[in-house]
Structure formats: structure tokens, C-alpha cells
Enzyme design. Structure first.
Site, PDB file in Angstrom:
ATOM      1  N   ARG A 169       8.453  -3.773 -11.387  1.00 19.57           N
ATOM      2  CA  ARG A 169       8.278  -2.471 -10.722  1.00 19.57           C
ATOM      3  C   ARG A 169       7.596  -1.479 -11.650  1.00 19.57           C
ATOM      4  NH1 ARG A 169      12.183   1.301 -10.704  1.00 19.57           N
ATOM      5  NH2 ARG A 169      13.832  -0.249 -10.704  1.00 19.57           N
ATOM      6  N   TYR A 225      -6.971  12.965   6.922  1.00 17.70           N
ATOM      7  CA  TYR A 225      -6.296  11.806   7.510  1.00 17.70           C
ATOM      8  C   TYR A 225      -4.922  12.241   8.035  1.00 17.70           C
ATOM      9  CZ  TYR A 225      -4.000   7.277   7.779  1.00 17.70           C
ATOM     10  OH  TYR A 225      -3.305   6.188   8.205  1.00 17.70           O
ATOM     11  N   ASP A 276      -9.658  12.435  -1.812  1.00 23.12           N
ATOM     12  CA  ASP A 276      -9.463  11.161  -1.120  1.00 23.12           C
ATOM     13  C   ASP A 276     -10.856  10.562  -0.910  1.00 23.12           C
ATOM     14  OD1 ASP A 276      -9.161   9.095   0.754  1.00 23.12           O
ATOM     15  OD2 ASP A 276      -7.458  10.051   1.740  1.00 23.12           O
ATOM     16  N   LYS A 312      -8.604  -0.245   2.805  1.00 27.71           N
ATOM     17  CA  LYS A 312      -9.831  -0.132   3.594  1.00 27.71           C
ATOM     18  C   LYS A 312     -10.977  -0.864   2.889  1.00 27.71           C
ATOM     19  CE  LYS A 312      -7.153   2.404   6.146  1.00 27.71           C
ATOM     20  NZ  LYS A 312      -7.097   3.860   6.089  1.00 27.71           N
TER      21      LYS A 312
END
Ligand SMILES: *Cc1c(COP(=O)(O)O)cnc(C)c1O
Length: 387
Positions: free
Chosen positions: A57, A110, A187, A212
Site C-alpha cells: 500500500r 468533469y 486535469d 482514459k
């Protein structure tokens, strides 16, 4: 990963960096690709050396290749921090705002980004000001604050916006944000570093939904943030460790595999999108085409000054309202009716079918994500659907 000479790397083209960076040291018998480490934990060391994995992690050696390549593609001096999704990356970037600090964000960002910011504002964690990102004076005013309103702590830039494809005047905004001491986060999901590199504008953080274009094959979820300075980088890694938004080794393997062809894919996707946008502009069934690469687009000049290409997303408004738009989406045989974008397969979607989408998005607007099929085939498929 091999420590490439930064001076030499910065002279290489993005296509070369995407293929050559983030590989194991070149030694006889060494693997060509980073190994996939399917381990949650690692045998203890007396004193854990910095940068060495202890628990997956915190850090996973199989992430280092993709982290290095994304950092280099964005022109950063440090590796990207990878997250389990774009939203997890956005959450981490926003966490750099001090308690109660004000975030200035485009009202057409977004929709997940806006939902997250609104949730944080409702609990008092941040204050939020939404702006039209193409309204330069409005953004400047929002950053400065005024009576009873502190100057902004962070400016969020999404350019082009998803799905209205507005373009932000990045240079003007970075200067304005600097003058009030606000961090600038961009972004860069839609443009990718192939078409714009926000760190060169002076941004502090570049954020990606790597689900994406970076992944590029609609088969993984991941996010990434590249920080311009080591303080932010350390804070992002600490946030990821505590919030647990670490991606899986298998997803990062797929991500790096996808990134190897990112510049090649974007070149083809950008060229196909421009061809299709021009054809759509003269189609009688289409009321309006939004694509910053079209000379008729209000963002054309600004896009040209800060982007090397307009990308692969086109928005069209179809004559006859939402029913006609839905009919087109249902009639195409190659274009996949699906949400998301950035895959090798072309996709289209009427955005207002989502209740959370801004009411400013026209209800007959279809977002087209151009993939790698031949543009001729894509055009005939759209044309038969529009008729
Ligand atoms: C998809 C998307 C996101 C969210 O990323 P996920 O990987 O789906 O969490 C954020 N910003 C933009 C511009 C996006 O298109």
C-alpha cells in the site's frame, strides 16, 4: 528502474520516452519489462532504505516504471504518484488545500470532480467558487477574493473541459494564481502530455484519469498526479498511504503497456478527430460541432497558442433534440454507445442521460471519443446513423 540521465531524457521526443523509459537496468539476461510484483508485503530490513518497498500500500516496485514514464512525459523532474482511479488522484490533489481554504473550479469540470468538491465544501473542509473557465476576468476575480472572501488556495483547471470543450487561458490563470499564492492543478486527461504540458505553464500539479488515454484500451482504472515540487510529492504519497488509494500491480502493468503507444495513438486519434470534425460541421443533421481544432470554434486561437493538437474528443449537437441524439447512438455499428473515453475503440454518448451532468450541457449533445478505426469507416457509420 534505470536512472536515465535527465538532461539526455529531456531532449528526447515523447514517442521515444514513452517506449524507452521506465525499464529495468540494461544488463545481460535482465528482463526488458518491469516485473509484476504480486506481493502485499516484503521481508523486513533492519533500517528500511528510502524508496524501497516494505508494504504494497505504501509503495510497489512494479509501479516504478509507469510512475517514471508519466513523470517524464509531463516534463516533470520527479515521478508521477499513481492512484487507484482518476477520482482518487483528484481527491489527493484537492487534499493539498489547507483546512477551510478556497478552491476555484470550472463549473463545467468533469462531473465527478465537481461532486467531490461540493461534498468537501458541504462539510466545511474547503470553500468552493465555481467559475466559467473561458471567462478570464471572472476567474481572476474569483482567485483574488474580496471583502469577506479570502484569496483562493487552489485553482483547478480543466482544459479542454469535458464535454463542452472550452479552453482555459492557462498562462493568464497561472500568473493570476501565483499573485495570490494559490496552487494550480490541471486535469490533463483530455489533452494528454502529447498535446499540452501544464508544468511548462507553471502549474504545480498535473492530474490524470489514467483510465482514459494513458491506459488506452478501456481495460483498467488508474489515476496519476505529477507534482512540480518535492513537498507536494511527499504529501501526495502520504495521502495515498493513509487513504489506501493504491492501484493494483496488474492494472499498472496494463497501464505501462498502454503508455508505450500513447504518442502514436494520440497522433492518429488527433488527425482522425480533425477530419471527422470538419465533415460533421457540414452535415445537415448536425446543429453545432465543438472541437478546438476547428477554425470556427471560439477556442481555436487560444487552443493553438497552448496546445500542439486539439485531441480526440468532439462534441456535436444533433438537430431534433435528445431523441434524435439517442437514435444516432443506438444506430451506429462501429461507434460503441458507452460512457468513458480514450480507448482504441471509438465511443459516443449523450451526456445528459446522466442526471449529475450540468444543465449547461445541451440535452442533444453527443460526446464522441475518436479511436483508432479508419476515419473513413467511422464517418460512414456516423453518416448512416444521422440520416
Ligand atoms: C474520467 C475522468 C475523470 C475520473 O477518472 P476515473 O479514472 O474514472 O476515476 C476525471 N477527469 C476527467 C477529465 C475524466 O474524463
Amino acid at each position: 528502474m534505470s536512472q536515465s540521465d535527465p538532461d539526455q531524457t529531456s531532449r528526447l521526443s515523447l514517442a521515444t520516452i514513452a517506449v524507452t523509459a521506465g525499464r529495468p537496468p540494461r544488463e545481460p539476461g535482465a528482463p526488458v519489462n518491469p516485473l509484476i510484483s504480486l506481493n502485499s508485503t516484503f521481508v523486513s530490513r533492519a533500517t528500511p532504505p528510502p524508496g524501497q518497498a516494505a508494504y504494497a500500500r505504501y509503495d510497489n516496485p512494479s509501479h516504478h516504471g509507469a510512475e517514471q514514464v508519466i513523470g517524464l512525459l509531463e516534463g516533470g523532474s520527479r515521478s508521477a504518484v499513481l492512484f487507484s482511479s482518476g477520482m482518487a488522484a483528484i481527491d489527493a490533489a484537492i487534499s493539498l488545500i489547507p483546512p477551510g481554504g478556497r478552491l476555484v473550479m470550472p463549473s463545467h469540470a468533469y462531473n465527478g470532480t465537481i461532486a467531490l468538491a461540493q461534498e468537501l465544501a458541504a462539510t466545511g473542509r474547503i470553500a468552493l467558487t465555481l467559475v466559467g473557465i473561458d471567462q478570464t476576468d471572472q476567474v481572476r476575480q474569483a482567485l483574488a477574493g474580496g471583502p469577506g472572501l479570502d484569496p483562493a488556495a487552489m485553482l483547478w483547471i480543466e482544459t479542454p473541459t469535458n464535454p463542452l470543450l472550452e479552453v482555459a487561458d492557462a498562462a493568464a490563470f497561472v500568473t493570476a494564481a501565483r499573485s495570490v499564492g494559490a496552487l494550480v492543478a490541471v486535469d490533463n486527461t483530455l489533452a494528454t502530455p502529447v498535446f499540452q504540458r501544464p508544468l511548462e505553464w507553471g502549474a504545480d500539479l498535473v492530474v490524470h484519469s489514467a483510465s482514459k488515454y494513458f491506459g488506452g484500451h478501456s481495460d483498467l482504472l488508474a489515476g496519476a498526479v505529477v507534482a512540480a515540487n518535492s513537498e507536494a510529492d511527499t504529501a501526495l504519497r502520504a495521502f495515498r498511504r493513509v487513504h489506501g488509494a493504491t492501484p493494483s500491480a496488474m492494472d499498472v502493468f496494463l497501464l505501462l503497456r498502454g503508455i508505450r503507444t500513447l504518442p502514436l495513438r494520440m497522433e492518429r486519434i488527433g488527425a482522425s478527430a480533425l477530419t471527422l470534425a470538419r465533415l460533421l460541421e457540414s452535415h445537415p443533421a448536425v446543429e453545432r460541432v465543438r472541437y478546438p481544432g476547428l477554425e470556427s470554434d471560439p477556442a481555436f486561437t487560444l487552443a493553438k497558442s497552448q496546445m500542439t493538437g486539439a485531441g480526440g474528443i468532439i462534441a456535436i449537437e444533433v438537430h431534433g433534440g435528445p431523441a434524435k441524439a439517442d437514435a444516432l447512438a443506438a444506430r451506429t455499428k462501429l461507434w460503441v454507445p458507452a460512457t468513458s473515453l480514450g480507448g482504441v475503440e471509438s465511443m459516443l454518448e449523450r451526456r445528459r442521460r446522466w442526471p449529475a451532468e450540468s444543465g449547461d450541457v445541451p440535452d442533444n449533445l453527443l460526446r464522441l471519443s475518436v479511436g483508432l478505426e479508419l476515419p473513413d469507416d467511422l464517418w460512414h457509420d456516423l453518416d448512416q446513423g444521422l440520416r
